[in-house]
Design a protein around this motif. Structure first.
Motif, PDB file in Angstrom:
ATOM      1  N   ARG A 320       0.852  -1.193   0.000  1.00 18.20           N
ATOM      2  CA  ARG A 320       0.000   0.000   0.000  1.00 18.20           C
ATOM      3  C   ARG A 320       0.885   1.239   0.000  1.00 18.20           C
ATOM      4  NH1 ARG A 320      -4.886  -0.654   1.945  1.00 18.20           N
ATOM      5  NH2 ARG A 320      -5.289   1.131   0.595  1.00 18.20           N
ATOM      6  N   ILE A 321       1.565   1.494  -1.114  1.00 16.50           N
ATOM      7  CA  ILE A 321       2.512   2.609  -1.158  1.00 16.50           C
ATOM      8  C   ILE A 321       2.231   3.536  -2.345  1.00 16.50           C
ATOM      9  CG2 ILE A 321       4.357   1.468   0.131  1.00 16.50           C
ATOM     10  CD1 ILE A 321       5.624   0.579  -2.446  1.00 16.50           C
ATOM     11  N   LEU A 370      -0.351   3.394  12.483  1.00 18.63           N
ATOM     12  CA  LEU A 370      -1.401   3.825  11.564  1.00 18.63           C
ATOM     13  C   LEU A 370      -0.897   4.061  10.151  1.00 18.63           C
ATOM     14  CD1 LEU A 370      -3.246   6.370  13.905  1.00 18.63           C
ATOM     15  CD2 LEU A 370      -3.878   3.997  13.410  1.00 18.63           C
ATOM     16  N   CYS A 371       0.399   3.933   9.931  1.00 13.86           N
ATOM     17  CA  CYS A 371       0.974   4.189   8.612  1.00 13.86           C
ATOM     18  C   CYS A 371       1.323   2.887   7.897  1.00 13.86           C
ATOM     19  CB  CYS A 371       2.240   5.037   8.744  1.00 13.86           C
ATOM     20  SG  CYS A 371       1.934   6.741   9.240  1.00 13.86           S
ATOM     21  N   PRO A 372       1.242   2.891   6.554  1.00 17.01           N
ATOM     22  CA  PRO A 372       1.701   1.724   5.792  1.00 17.01           C
ATOM     23  C   PRO A 372       3.204   1.541   5.976  1.00 17.01           C
ATOM     24  CG  PRO A 372       0.403   3.216   4.406  1.00 17.01           C
ATOM     25  CD  PRO A 372       0.696   3.948   5.675  1.00 17.01           C
ATOM     26  N   LEU A 373       3.655   0.307   5.909  1.00 16.68           N
ATOM     27  CA  LEU A 373       5.086   0.048   5.895  1.00 16.68           C
ATOM     28  C   LEU A 373       5.631   0.378   4.514  1.00 16.68           C
ATOM     29  CD1 LEU A 373       5.234  -3.439   7.681  1.00 16.68           C
ATOM     30  CD2 LEU A 373       5.638  -1.186   8.698  1.00 16.68           C
ATOM     31  N   ASN A 374       6.772   1.061   4.451  1.00 15.38           N
ATOM     32  CA  ASN A 374       7.390   1.285   3.151  1.00 15.38           C
ATOM     33  C   ASN A 374       8.232   0.070   2.774  1.00 15.38           C
ATOM     34  OD1 ASN A 374       9.906   1.533   4.488  1.00 15.38           O
ATOM     35  ND2 ASN A 374       9.629   3.749   4.740  1.00 15.38           N
ATOM     36  N   ALA A 375       8.829   0.106   1.579  1.00 16.89           N
ATOM     37  CA  ALA A 375       9.534  -1.077   1.077  1.00 16.89           C
ATOM     38  C   ALA A 375      10.722  -1.450   1.954  1.00 16.89           C
ATOM     39  CB  ALA A 375       9.985  -0.837  -0.361  1.00 16.89           C
ATOM     40  N   TYR A 394       5.359 -12.227  -5.195  1.00 17.80           N
ATOM     41  CA  TYR A 394       4.392 -11.563  -6.068  1.00 17.80           C
ATOM     42  C   TYR A 394       3.890 -10.335  -5.325  1.00 17.80           C
ATOM     43  CZ  TYR A 394       0.228 -10.561  -8.831  1.00 17.80           C
ATOM     44  OH  TYR A 394      -0.718  -9.934  -9.622  1.00 17.80           O
ATOM     45  N   TRP A 395       4.012  -9.161  -5.935  1.00 19.78           N
ATOM     46  CA  TRP A 395       3.516  -7.965  -5.264  1.00 19.78           C
ATOM     47  C   TRP A 395       2.264  -7.448  -5.951  1.00 19.78           C
ATOM     48  CZ3 TRP A 395       3.379  -2.829  -7.101  1.00 19.78           C
ATOM     49  CH2 TRP A 395       4.084  -2.567  -8.281  1.00 19.78           C
ATOM     50  N   ALA A 396       1.249  -7.249  -5.150  1.00 20.47           N
ATOM     51  CA  ALA A 396      -0.041  -6.738  -5.614  1.00 20.47           C
ATOM     52  C   ALA A 396      -0.160  -5.277  -5.194  1.00 20.47           C
ATOM     53  CB  ALA A 396      -1.177  -7.562  -5.013  1.00 20.47           C
ATOM     54  N   GLY A 397      -0.853  -4.511  -5.993  1.00 22.09           N
ATOM     55  CA  GLY A 397      -1.062  -3.101  -5.663  1.00 22.09           C
ATOM     56  C   GLY A 397      -0.869  -2.216  -6.869  1.00 22.09           C
ATOM     57  N   ALA A 455       0.193  -8.045   3.989  1.00 20.88           N
ATOM     58  CA  ALA A 455      -0.163  -6.709   3.520  1.00 20.88           C
ATOM     59  C   ALA A 455       0.643  -5.691   4.314  1.00 20.88           C
ATOM     60  CB  ALA A 455      -1.657  -6.457   3.700  1.00 20.88           C
ATOM     61  N   SER A 456       1.150  -4.664   3.622  1.00 14.23           N
ATOM     62  CA  SER A 456       1.940  -3.643   4.307  1.00 14.23           C
ATOM     63  C   SER A 456       1.072  -2.699   5.125  1.00 14.23           C
ATOM     64  CB  SER A 456       2.756  -2.846   3.289  1.00 14.23           C
ATOM     65  OG  SER A 456       1.909  -2.093   2.444  1.00 14.23           O
ATOM     66  N   HIS A 457      -0.233  -2.763   4.908  1.00 11.52           N
ATOM     67  CA  HIS A 457      -1.183  -1.924   5.636  1.00 11.52           C
ATOM     68  C   HIS A 457      -2.530  -2.626   5.574  1.00 11.52           C
ATOM     69  CE1 HIS A 457      -2.366   1.722   7.630  1.00 11.52           C
ATOM     70  NE2 HIS A 457      -3.198   2.110   6.680  1.00 11.52           N
ATOM     71  N   GLY A 458      -3.462  -2.237   6.423  1.00 14.74           N
ATOM     72  CA  GLY A 458      -4.789  -2.842   6.386  1.00 14.74           C
ATOM     73  C   GLY A 458      -5.505  -2.486   5.093  1.00 14.74           C
ATOM     74  N   GLY A 459      -6.796  -2.703   5.048  1.00 14.38           N
ATOM     75  CA  GLY A 459      -7.554  -2.383   3.852  1.00 14.38           C
ATOM     76  C   GLY A 459      -8.484  -3.513   3.479  1.00 14.38           C
ATOM     77  N   ASN A 460      -9.371  -3.214   2.528  1.00  9.29           N
ATOM     78  CA  ASN A 460     -10.398  -4.180   2.156  1.00  9.29           C
ATOM     79  C   ASN A 460      -9.821  -5.466   1.560  1.00  9.29           C
ATOM     80  OD1 ASN A 460     -12.865  -2.625   2.800  1.00  9.29           O
ATOM     81  ND2 ASN A 460     -12.073  -1.214   1.274  1.00  9.29           N
TER      82      ASN A 460
END
Length: 541
Positions: A320-321, A370-375, A394-397, A455-460
């Motif tokens: 999620r970046i 509360l923040c996404p993790l960066n690479a 495999y990276w999705a996003g 997932a690097s961050h939450g989300g649907n």
């Protein structure tokens, strides 16, 4: 000596020897192994006192092999991997891992990463015997007859957002139709103003399958019947958050009974997460069984998953970046001042985009998890958890803010790094060009079928896949413990070994093990299907 033409000219043979043996040999022992037969001393300890002359090379070689074999057995070595190999090591086929199990004595003298450490990362959590169980009560089944035979009430629903957000709203639409005893007209997917995707339900999901799976629960219609086409529907735009079935009946039942048609919009998180058991099971049935992707999407997604699986296990990352994620969360990508300024400017122009707690500074949000993790942070986390460098990822996003630069920490440490564009053959993605929902669905399929997901961050999407993987037998799902682990990320004095130990300890219970939905209020059953939709018994439904 490793080239095939030389091997053929000299008719040399090679022995594949476990690397542990090589590391245990002294330099003199190793040198004696490397000597050719012509230079080897015949008066070795084995032949002392025998005045032996080797006139039959095959017999000598056999004797030497038996001598080495007996010696190995006495030392307790595992000789299963001791294989005579007459083929040349010079021809490299490019297969991942092909040379990991063979050691050419003359050149490969370094031990590889121990296999047990690599395999530990791919180890699946204990599912504790939970299996899907969606048996409905007699009361629910009895009520179904009247609901399925009804011809007077119809529910229209418009769902919005991205594909995974729409999935959640479709699940709730089916449940609301059941609560009202109404037939559900196939939900309308609202055109997304950000991506401009005009896809319809049947473009993304298998409509026939959707109807068949829910045939005993709710009538699903492709359109309103002719008797109600001209009816002006009662429209409700402001349904409160987390409403109960009782609220829905008291608010809508009288109106839909009178007018015949009810139109609902914006169902995201409108229905309570705490429902009666039968309705929770219906939620699971829709999410995990009825909402199957349309055949063209399913075929391509499965094809990509097979390409990832062909060379062993793989990890799927939902990164999620993207720029809009940094803007909405009130966080910064950590790339450079230039990119930080891009995010700040966008946030100043559109303050309504900020969805995180606006009273917190960026650093406070970061430390609160509360923040996404960066690479860089994802890379360090994966290494600490034991992900091998050879791991296929495999990276999705969407397109990350900063492009390749944003991904460079990951690609440097894990060179086998792919996305759908990298896996696709020429022309395979053309039918889905400029259709964000199609692309998101392919990411979903490949991610769900992975051996490990994070997932690097939450989300649907992350929430949906967490539930799907739990329902499939609690496949490994890493939930980054951001709030507790990030203070250690900024502690530069911490030795790497100690850092890795702490990170592993923090994630012992965050690897996809069964979690009771009821252990915390407000949990979604499509994310935590235990205990309403999964139970410990042999019979499954």
């Amino acid at each position: 000596m490793g080239k095939s033409n030389k091997c053929k000219a000299k008719k040399q043979s090679y022995i594949s020897v476990p690397s542990q043996i090589i590391t245990s040999l002294s330099s003199s022992s190793l040198q004696s192994l490397l000597l050719s037969p012509k230079k080897a001393h015949l008066n070795s300890s084995f032949f002392v006192g025998h005045n032996y002359s080797c006139r039959r090379p095959r017999v000598c070689l056999s004797a030497l092999f038996l001598f080495v074999l007996v010696g190995l057995l006495r030392l307790g070595w595992n000789v299963n991997t001791l294989v005579l190999c007459s083929q040349s090591f010079g021809s490299n086929t490019g297969k991942v891992g092909e040379r990991d199990h063979q050691v050419l004595v003359t050149s490969q003298l370094h031990s590889p990463r121990p296999l047990h450490l690599e395999s530990e990362f791919w180890k699946q959590p204990d599912g504790m015997g939970y299996r899907p169980c969606l048996e409905l009560s007699a009361k629910y089944r009895k009520a179904s007859e009247a609901i399925l035979n009804g011809r007077s009430k119809y529910l229209l629903v418009v769902v919005s957002g991205g594909m995974n957000q729409q999935r959640n709203q479709i699940v709730d639409a089916v449940v609301i139709a059941r609560i009202l005893g109404a037939a559900l007209v196939v939900p309308v997917l609202q055109v997304n103003i950000i991506w401009g995707d005009e896809s319809e339900f049947s473009d993304i999901f298998d409509l026939g399958h959707f109807k068949r799976v829910l045939a005993d629960d709710v009538r699903i219609l492709s359109s309103l019947p002719s008797t109600h086409v001209m009816t002006r529907p009662v429209e409700e735009k402001r349904t409160p958050l987390h409403v109960s079935p009782q609220w829905i009946r008291s608010r809508y039942l009288k109106r839909i009974n009178k007018e015949g048609v009810l139109l609902l919009r914006g169902l995201d998180s409108r229905l309570s997460k705490d429902l009666p058991p039968d309705l929770q099971k219906l939620r699971c049935k829709v999410a995990f069984q009825a909402l199957r992707f349309a055949p063209p999407i399913l075929e391509l997604g499965n094809k990509f998953a097979r390409r990832m699986q062909n060379k062993g296990p793989y990890l799927a990352l939902h990164l999620r970046i993207e720029k809009d994620v940094w803007v909405r969360t009130g966080c910064l990508p950590g790339l450079s001042k230039e990119y930080d300024e891009i995010v700040h400017n966008e946030r100043r122009r559109h303050p309504e985009f900020l969805t995180a707690k606006s009273n917190l500074s960026y650093h406070e949000r970061k430390l609160a998890g509360l923040c996404p993790l960066n690479a860089f942070e994802v890379t360090r986390l994966l290494k600490a958890l034991g992900a091998p460098r050879s791991a296929r990822i495999y990276w999705a996003g969407g397109q990350p803010l900063g492009g390749k630069e944003a991904l460079s920490p990951l690609t440097r440490e894990f060179p086998h790094f792919y996305n759908k564009e990298g896996l696709a053959l020429p022309g395979e993605l053309e039918p889905f060009a400029n259709k964000a929902s199609f692309m998101a669905a392919i990411d979903y399929i490949v991610s769900e079928k992975s051996d490990v997901f994070m997932a690097s961050h939450g989300g649907n999407m992350g929430h949906a896949i967490q539930g799907q993987r739990a329902y499939a037998g609690h496949k490994k799902y890493i939930t980054p413990n951001k709030r507790h682990m990030l203070p250690y990320f900024v502690n530069s004095s911490l030795p790497e070994a100690e850092f890795n130990r702490i990170i592993k300890e923090l994630h012992q219970e965050s690897l996809g093990q069964p979690e009771l939905r009821s252990s915390k209020a407000g949990r979604d059953v499509t994310k935590y299907p235990v205990p309403e939709c999964m139970c410990k018994r042999n019979k499954t439904t």
